[in-house]
Design a protein around this motif. Structure first.
Motif, PDB file in Angstrom:
ATOM      1  N   GLN A  55      44.073  15.170  52.249  1.00  0.00           N
ATOM      2  CA  GLN A  55      43.889  14.104  51.267  1.00  0.00           C
ATOM      3  C   GLN A  55      42.556  14.272  50.546  1.00  0.00           C
ATOM      4  O   GLN A  55      41.497  14.361  51.177  1.00  0.00           O
ATOM      5  CB  GLN A  55      43.913  12.746  51.957  1.00  0.00           C
ATOM      6  CG  GLN A  55      43.807  11.587  50.988  1.00  0.00           C
ATOM      7  CD  GLN A  55      43.803  10.252  51.705  1.00  0.00           C
ATOM      8  OE1 GLN A  55      43.018  10.029  52.604  1.00  0.00           O
ATOM      9  NE2 GLN A  55      44.700   9.373  51.295  1.00  0.00           N
ATOM     10  N   VAL A  57      39.729  12.628  48.793  1.00  0.00           N
ATOM     11  CA  VAL A  57      39.227  11.255  48.911  1.00  0.00           C
ATOM     12  C   VAL A  57      38.657  10.787  47.581  1.00  0.00           C
ATOM     13  O   VAL A  57      39.129   9.800  47.019  1.00  0.00           O
ATOM     14  CB  VAL A  57      38.179  11.147  50.038  1.00  0.00           C
ATOM     15  CG1 VAL A  57      37.592   9.750  50.097  1.00  0.00           C
ATOM     16  CG2 VAL A  57      38.815  11.508  51.369  1.00  0.00           C
ATOM     17  N   ARG A  77      42.319   8.830  44.621  1.00  0.00           N
ATOM     18  CA  ARG A  77      42.667   9.394  45.935  1.00  0.00           C
ATOM     19  C   ARG A  77      44.091   9.916  45.862  1.00  0.00           C
ATOM     20  O   ARG A  77      44.977   9.260  45.323  1.00  0.00           O
ATOM     21  CB  ARG A  77      42.550   8.304  46.996  1.00  0.00           C
ATOM     22  CG  ARG A  77      42.751   8.857  48.394  1.00  0.00           C
ATOM     23  CD  ARG A  77      42.524   7.815  49.435  1.00  0.00           C
ATOM     24  NE  ARG A  77      41.145   7.360  49.356  1.00  0.00           N
ATOM     25  CZ  ARG A  77      40.698   6.236  49.880  1.00  0.00           C
ATOM     26  NH1 ARG A  77      41.516   5.442  50.517  1.00  0.00           N
ATOM     27  NH2 ARG A  77      39.445   5.907  49.771  1.00  0.00           N
ATOM     28  N   GLY A 114      32.589   9.418  56.356  1.00  0.00           N
ATOM     29  CA  GLY A 114      33.275   8.654  55.332  1.00  0.00           C
ATOM     30  C   GLY A 114      32.561   8.685  54.010  1.00  0.00           C
ATOM     31  O   GLY A 114      31.425   9.142  53.894  1.00  0.00           O
ATOM     32  N   LYS A 118      36.789   5.324  52.333  1.00  0.00           N
ATOM     33  CA  LYS A 118      37.564   6.078  53.316  1.00  0.00           C
ATOM     34  C   LYS A 118      36.627   6.437  54.464  1.00  0.00           C
ATOM     35  O   LYS A 118      35.761   7.284  54.337  1.00  0.00           O
ATOM     36  CB  LYS A 118      38.137   7.355  52.692  1.00  0.00           C
ATOM     37  CG  LYS A 118      38.898   8.240  53.649  1.00  0.00           C
ATOM     38  CD  LYS A 118      40.226   7.650  53.993  1.00  0.00           C
ATOM     39  CE  LYS A 118      41.076   8.635  54.772  1.00  0.00           C
ATOM     40  NZ  LYS A 118      42.379   8.106  55.063  1.00  0.00           N
ATOM     41  N   ARG A 142      39.930  15.260  53.431  1.00  0.00           N
ATOM     42  CA  ARG A 142      40.305  15.103  54.840  1.00  0.00           C
ATOM     43  C   ARG A 142      41.517  15.980  55.105  1.00  0.00           C
ATOM     44  O   ARG A 142      42.570  15.818  54.475  1.00  0.00           O
ATOM     45  CB  ARG A 142      40.632  13.651  55.153  1.00  0.00           C
ATOM     46  CG  ARG A 142      41.080  13.454  56.594  1.00  0.00           C
ATOM     47  CD  ARG A 142      40.957  11.997  56.976  1.00  0.00           C
ATOM     48  NE  ARG A 142      41.566  11.683  58.232  1.00  0.00           N
ATOM     49  CZ  ARG A 142      40.980  11.821  59.419  1.00  0.00           C
ATOM     50  NH1 ARG A 142      39.770  12.304  59.495  1.00  0.00           N
ATOM     51  NH2 ARG A 142      41.599  11.476  60.516  1.00  0.00           N
TER      52      ARG A 142
END
Length: 183
Positions: A55, A57, A77, A114, A118, A142
């Motif tokens: 993913q 972010v 995202r 983070g 996120k 991620r």
């Protein structure tokens, strides 16, 4: 009929919150209008050194994990596939423009917990630091599988000039670009 009043009030509040969020996003886009677009993806980025899914972010101002860059789709995202090539890193995103980071613009890569909405376990995000037309930015990613994290970190670190050899965050041992512990 006694429920009609509270229901109407709740719907009005929800609509107001979404309207305020839309106004805030529009204002952020307006404030960031001078931010240049990321480099175009080359027609042939070269041999693929490493690939993984995960993913995307967001991209933020370097060092400010809350200052999301909204223009050019950098704040969206999305699911993505990251491929590392000899001359750069390509984040091919689903439903958003791809992001290409040329090797010459990479300034570092690290693990974080983070960024901008996120937050995950310790060292759960890979953050690429790079220059977007001379301005420092951070891009978070991620991996879908935790085991891919150290391999991606090593592959990107191998492109970054002057980076120390990456270590496995679970045991602080060095890892090579293929992600193995050379012990």
């Amino acid at each position: 009929m006694d429920w009609l009043g509270p229901l109407s009030l709740t719907l009005l509040i929800v609509v107001a919150v979404f309207a305020l969020m839309a106004v805030g996003w529009r204002n952020r886009l307006r404030r960031q209008a001078a931010v240049p677009a990321p480099p175009a993806v080359p027609a042939d980025p070269g041999r693929e050194l490493y690939r993984t899914e995960g993913q995307y972010v967001a991209t933020t101002t370097a060092g400010d994990w809350l200052d999301r860059i909204a223009v050019h789709g950098l704040g969206v995202r999305s699911e993505a596939v990251v491929t590392v090539h000899p001359e750069g890193v390509l984040l091919a995103r689903r439903g958003a423009p791809d992001v290409y980071v040329p090797r010459s613009d990479l300034t570092g890569v690290r693990l974080e917990s983070g960024m901008t909405g996120k937050f995950v376990e310790k060292n759960g995000l890979i953050v690429l630091s790079w220059r977007l037309n001379g301005e420092g930015v951070d891009t978070g990613f991620r991996t879908r599988h935790a085991t891919d994290k150290t391999q991606l970190l090593a592959a990107v670190a191998a492109l970054t000039p002057g980076s120390p050899r990456p270590t496995d965050p679970t045991n602080d041992s060095p890892i090579d670009p293929e992600g193995r512990n050379p012990q």
